[in-house]
Design a protein around this motif. Structure first.
Motif, mmCIF file in Angstrom:
data_model
loop_
_atom_site.group_PDB
_atom_site.id
_atom_site.type_symbol
_atom_site.label_atom_id
_atom_site.label_comp_id
_atom_site.label_asym_id
_atom_site.label_seq_id
_atom_site.Cartn_x
_atom_site.Cartn_y
_atom_site.Cartn_z
ATOM 1 N N HIS A 67 0.823 -1.205 0.000
ATOM 2 C CA HIS A 67 0.000 0.000 0.000
ATOM 3 C C HIS A 67 0.862 1.261 0.000
ATOM 4 C CE1 HIS A 67 -2.566 3.110 2.085
ATOM 5 N NE2 HIS A 67 -3.304 2.804 1.030
ATOM 6 N N SER A 68 1.952 1.243 0.756
ATOM 7 C CA SER A 68 2.836 2.413 0.820
ATOM 8 C C SER A 68 3.525 2.639 -0.524
ATOM 9 C CB SER A 68 3.871 2.221 1.927
ATOM 10 O OG SER A 68 3.244 2.079 3.190
ATOM 11 N N ASP A 69 3.926 1.569 -1.179
ATOM 12 C CA ASP A 69 4.512 1.704 -2.517
ATOM 13 C C ASP A 69 3.496 2.292 -3.499
ATOM 14 O OD1 ASP A 69 7.062 0.802 -1.901
ATOM 15 O OD2 ASP A 69 6.609 -1.290 -2.367
ATOM 16 N N HIS A 70 2.238 1.892 -3.348
ATOM 17 C CA HIS A 70 1.169 2.431 -4.200
ATOM 18 C C HIS A 70 1.032 3.944 -4.007
ATOM 19 C CE1 HIS A 70 -2.746 2.776 -6.205
ATOM 20 N NE2 HIS A 70 -3.177 3.413 -5.130
ATOM 21 N N ILE A 71 1.099 4.392 -2.754
ATOM 22 C CA ILE A 71 1.016 5.827 -2.471
ATOM 23 C C ILE A 71 2.185 6.563 -3.116
ATOM 24 C CG2 ILE A 71 1.186 7.555 -0.637
ATOM 25 C CD1 ILE A 71 -0.408 5.650 1.153
ATOM 26 N N LEU A 72 3.386 6.031 -2.977
ATOM 27 C CA LEU A 72 4.565 6.679 -3.545
ATOM 28 C C LEU A 72 4.489 6.747 -5.067
ATOM 29 C CD1 LEU A 72 7.386 5.111 -1.333
ATOM 30 C CD2 LEU A 72 6.501 7.443 -1.235
ATOM 31 N N ARG A 73 4.008 5.683 -5.689
ATOM 32 C CA ARG A 73 3.913 5.673 -7.158
ATOM 33 C C ARG A 73 2.959 6.732 -7.669
ATOM 34 N NH1 ARG A 73 3.852 0.113 -6.721
ATOM 35 N NH2 ARG A 73 1.585 0.082 -6.804
ATOM 36 N N ASN A 74 1.925 7.000 -6.895
ATOM 37 C CA ASN A 74 0.874 7.907 -7.364
ATOM 38 C C ASN A 74 1.068 9.359 -6.914
ATOM 39 O OD1 ASN A 74 -1.459 6.263 -8.786
ATOM 40 N ND2 ASN A 74 -0.691 4.984 -7.121
ATOM 41 N N LEU A 75 2.241 9.667 -6.371
ATOM 42 C CA LEU A 75 2.520 11.050 -5.999
ATOM 43 C C LEU A 75 2.620 11.948 -7.233
ATOM 44 C CD1 LEU A 75 5.173 10.714 -3.148
ATOM 45 C CD2 LEU A 75 2.810 11.476 -2.935
ATOM 46 N N ARG A 76 3.149 11.391 -8.311
ATOM 47 C CA ARG A 76 3.328 12.166 -9.532
ATOM 48 C C ARG A 76 2.263 11.815 -10.555
ATOM 49 N NH1 ARG A 76 9.203 10.069 -9.797
ATOM 50 N NH2 ARG A 76 10.324 11.396 -8.329
ATOM 51 N N LYS A 77 1.732 12.845 -11.199
ATOM 52 C CA LYS A 77 0.843 12.631 -12.330
ATOM 53 C C LYS A 77 1.689 12.406 -13.578
ATOM 54 C CE LYS A 77 -2.743 15.585 -10.342
ATOM 55 N NZ LYS A 77 -3.551 16.831 -10.485
ATOM 56 N N PRO A 78 1.110 11.824 -14.630
ATOM 57 C CA PRO A 78 1.885 11.591 -15.852
ATOM 58 C C PRO A 78 2.573 12.866 -16.332
ATOM 59 C CG PRO A 78 -0.230 10.498 -15.993
ATOM 60 C CD PRO A 78 -0.262 11.311 -14.738
ATOM 61 N N GLY A 79 3.869 12.748 -16.584
ATOM 62 C CA GLY A 79 4.628 13.886 -17.080
ATOM 63 C C GLY A 79 5.285 14.719 -15.996
ATOM 64 N N GLU A 80 4.893 14.512 -14.739
ATOM 65 C CA GLU A 80 5.477 15.285 -13.648
ATOM 66 C C GLU A 80 6.821 14.708 -13.222
ATOM 67 O OE1 GLU A 80 1.823 17.323 -11.136
ATOM 68 O OE2 GLU A 80 2.610 15.383 -10.474
ATOM 69 N N THR A 81 7.679 15.578 -12.733
ATOM 70 C CA THR A 81 8.952 15.148 -12.168
ATOM 71 C C THR A 81 9.088 15.773 -10.779
ATOM 72 O OG1 THR A 81 10.084 17.033 -13.175
ATOM 73 C CG2 THR A 81 10.054 14.977 -14.431
ATOM 74 N N GLY A 82 10.149 15.418 -10.091
ATOM 75 C CA GLY A 82 10.370 15.991 -8.766
ATOM 76 C C GLY A 82 9.709 15.171 -7.670
ATOM 77 N N TYR A 83 9.847 15.657 -6.441
ATOM 78 C CA TYR A 83 9.359 14.927 -5.273
ATOM 79 C C TYR A 83 8.259 15.700 -4.553
ATOM 80 C CZ TYR A 83 13.377 11.870 -5.860
ATOM 81 O OH TYR A 83 14.286 10.978 -6.372
ATOM 82 N N LYS A 84 7.369 14.943 -3.924
ATOM 83 C CA LYS A 84 6.287 15.516 -3.137
ATOM 84 C C LYS A 84 6.234 14.825 -1.778
ATOM 85 C CE LYS A 84 3.348 16.489 -7.174
ATOM 86 N NZ LYS A 84 2.016 16.253 -7.787
ATOM 87 N N ILE A 85 5.538 15.436 -0.848
ATOM 88 C CA ILE A 85 5.368 14.846 0.473
ATOM 89 C C ILE A 85 4.321 13.733 0.385
ATOM 90 C CG2 ILE A 85 4.644 15.247 2.854
ATOM 91 C CD1 ILE A 85 5.546 18.145 2.526
ATOM 92 N N PRO A 86 4.668 12.510 0.780
ATOM 93 C CA PRO A 86 3.671 11.432 0.771
ATOM 94 C C PRO A 86 2.565 11.695 1.790
ATOM 95 C CG PRO A 86 5.908 10.559 0.935
ATOM 96 C CD PRO A 86 5.994 12.025 1.196
ATOM 97 N N ARG A 87 1.336 11.406 1.405
ATOM 98 C CA ARG A 87 0.186 11.572 2.297
ATOM 99 C C ARG A 87 -0.633 10.281 2.302
ATOM 100 N NH1 ARG A 87 1.090 16.555 4.889
ATOM 101 N NH2 ARG A 87 1.701 18.118 3.343
ATOM 102 N N GLY A 88 -1.244 10.001 3.427
ATOM 103 C CA GLY A 88 -2.134 8.850 3.522
ATOM 104 C C GLY A 88 -1.450 7.624 4.096
#
Length: 257
Positions: free
Chosen positions: A165-186
């Motif tokens: 589940h945590s890997d799923h959250i990390l994979r979905n942090l970026r939308k298609p075409g986005e780069t960079g890092y975001k704060i994981p939530r959930g």
């Protein structure tokens, strides 16, 4: 009986060596850090695509147990506890080598050095766990009802689900075409920085408890020692790069660490 014990001793030695490697790995990662992902640099050497690297480096932990079971009569696998324990180990690596790599979205290339080290460890540990369970581990037929096995199995299952589940959250942090890092939530990311690592540690601690073996304990120790310093570095990186990063989040273990 004496011959069986003599043949089992090399596996005990390999397990103790894995414990030593765990401590050395902890020291190395605490001092030098990890060379892959956001921490990689041109000095990390040649690299492999993330998907290929993950599939290749994790595959021995699936292939070696299957080979061990096929190449000789796996005497102990006539016992239900041994079959369930080996299935727990193999199930993780079916996901890790055949499913997870192909779900990766835009992962950064992995240094060849890191991939090679992981490949050999997976082969080593895959042999250690599968050889022990298929040829030497002796359990009573009712071991599957023993509290140690039941609690261990539940922890293994919970840990695996947390990890997926945590890997799923990390994979979905970026939308298609986005780069960079975001704060994981959930999920458990609301409590710790490295929820995926926490899940994996819980998983292998559960496996160690269910197997009640030196070999299982060595793998759980190795997992903890390798993932803790990486989680600490992730935590420091988030605090440094995001002013709004939740200060109450722990590094790896909810409410504790």
């Amino acid at each position: 009986m004496a011959m069986a014990l003599a043949q089992e001793r090399p596996l005990d030695a390999l397990a103790y060596l894995e414990c030593l490697l765990a401590l050395l790995g902890f020291a190395k990662l605490s001092i030098v850090g990890s060379p892959y992902g956001r921490y990689s640099s041109p000095s990390s050497g040649p690299r492999l695509p993330a998907r290929a690297a993950w599939a290749v480096q994790e595959l021995p932990s699936l292939a070696v147990p299957l080979y061990e079971c096929a190449r000789a009569s796996p005497e102990r696998l006539r016992s239900a506890p041994n079959r369930v324990l080996l299935a727990m180990f193999v199930a993780h690596y079916v996901h890790r080598s055949l499913i997870f790599p192909f779900l990766i979205r835009g992962g950064k290339p992995t240094p060849v050095y890191s991939c090679v080290v992981a490949f050999f460890f997976c082969a080593y540990n895959g042999y250690l766990q599968s050889r022990y369970l298929s040829q030497y581990a002796v359990y009573a037929d009712d071991w599957v009802t023993d509290p140690r096995f039941v609690i261990g199995f539940v922890l293994w299952l919970i840990g695996m689900l947390i990890n997926i589940h945590s890997d799923h959250i990390l994979r979905n942090l970026r939308k298609p075409g986005e780069t960079g890092y975001k704060i994981p939530r959930g999920g458990l990311f609301e409590y710790v920085t490295a929820a995926n690592y926490f899940g994996e540690i819980v998983e292998w601690c559960g496996y160690a408890l269910a197997s009640w073996s030196l070999q299982g304990g060595a793998f759980a120790l190795f997992t903890f020692c390798i993932l803790l310093p990486i989680a600490q570095k992730h935590h420091q990186w988030y605090l440094k790069n995001f002013e709004d990063y939740p200060k109450f989040r722990k590094i790896l273990i909810p409410f504790l660490l």
